[in-house]
Design a protein around this motif. Structure first.
Motif, short mmCIF file in Angstrom:
data_model
loop_
_atom_site.label_atom_id
_atom_site.label_comp_id
_atom_site.label_asym_id
_atom_site.label_seq_id
_atom_site.Cartn_x
_atom_site.Cartn_y
_atom_site.Cartn_z
N SER A 99 89.84 43.88 2.86
CA SER A 99 89.18 42.83 3.60
C SER A 99 88.77 43.39 4.96
N PHE A 100 88.35 42.50 5.84
CA PHE A 100 87.98 42.92 7.19
C PHE A 100 89.09 42.61 8.19
N ALA A 101 90.31 42.43 7.70
CA ALA A 101 91.44 42.19 8.59
C ALA A 101 91.72 43.44 9.42
N PRO A 102 92.28 43.26 10.62
CA PRO A 102 92.55 44.42 11.46
C PRO A 102 93.56 45.39 10.86
N MET A 103 94.54 44.85 10.13
CA MET A 103 95.54 45.73 9.52
C MET A 103 95.19 45.96 8.05
N PRO A 104 95.60 47.09 7.53
CA PRO A 104 95.29 47.40 6.13
C PRO A 104 95.90 46.38 5.16
N ASP A 105 95.21 46.18 4.04
CA ASP A 105 95.70 45.26 3.01
C ASP A 105 96.65 45.94 2.05
N SER A 106 96.47 47.24 1.85
CA SER A 106 97.30 47.98 0.89
C SER A 106 97.95 49.18 1.55
N TRP A 107 99.20 49.41 1.19
CA TRP A 107 99.97 50.54 1.74
C TRP A 107 100.63 51.31 0.60
N GLY A 108 100.67 52.63 0.74
CA GLY A 108 101.45 53.44 -0.19
C GLY A 108 102.91 53.44 0.22
N GLN A 109 103.72 54.16 -0.54
CA GLN A 109 105.17 54.17 -0.26
C GLN A 109 105.53 55.20 0.81
N GLY A 110 104.61 56.08 1.12
CA GLY A 110 104.84 57.06 2.18
C GLY A 110 105.27 58.41 1.67
N THR A 111 104.95 59.44 2.43
CA THR A 111 105.40 60.80 2.14
C THR A 111 105.84 61.43 3.46
N GLN A 112 106.99 62.09 3.44
CA GLN A 112 107.59 62.62 4.66
C GLN A 112 106.99 63.97 5.02
N VAL A 113 106.61 64.11 6.27
CA VAL A 113 106.16 65.39 6.82
C VAL A 113 107.12 65.78 7.93
N THR A 114 107.71 66.95 7.81
CA THR A 114 108.64 67.45 8.81
C THR A 114 108.16 68.82 9.29
N VAL A 115 107.96 68.93 10.60
CA VAL A 115 107.48 70.18 11.19
C VAL A 115 108.59 70.75 12.05
N SER A 116 109.05 71.93 11.70
CA SER A 116 110.13 72.57 12.45
C SER A 116 109.56 73.46 13.54
N SER A 117 110.29 73.57 14.63
CA SER A 117 109.82 74.39 15.76
C SER A 117 110.28 75.83 15.63
#
Length: 117
Positions: A99-117
């Protein structure tokens, strides 16, 4: 539209990752698709988005390092992340604005990104 992310993982600073998001429905019909991220203790933020017409948006801190693209034939969204920094560490979510709502209508479950120093 159902969204399933993949491609996250652990990488050293300066490295690269490519996130993928497979959509069950045609992402071509979405007004826009994109990527949010959320680090522990911080608010979620919009990292990048791409509209149906191809207009892109990038969070200031990732400009020049991240690139969003989509393959409508494969119903897949990508986020190429280069020159990764520890502050990029977060859960990354694929999203779609149906839709044209400000927030997304659909979301995935997520994937973790970890960056080590």
């Amino acid at each position: 539209v159902q969204l399933v992310e993949s491609g996250g993982g652990l990488v050293q600073a300066g490295g690269s990752l490519r996130l993928s998001c497979a959509a069950s429905g045609s992402i071509f019909n979405a007004n826009a698709v994109g990527w949010y991220r959320q680090a522990p203790g911080l608010e979620r933020e919009l990292v990048a988005s791409i509209s149906r017409g191809g207009d892109t948006f990038y969070l200031h801190s990732v400009k020049g390092r991240f690139s969003i693209s989509r393959d409508n034939a494969k119903n897949t969204l990508y986020l190429q992340m280069n020159s990764l920094k520890p502050e990029d560490t977060a859960m990354y979510y694929c999203v779609a604005w149906i839709s044209f709502a400000p927030m997304p209508d659909s979301w995935g479950q997520g994937t973790q990104v970890t960056v080590s120093s």
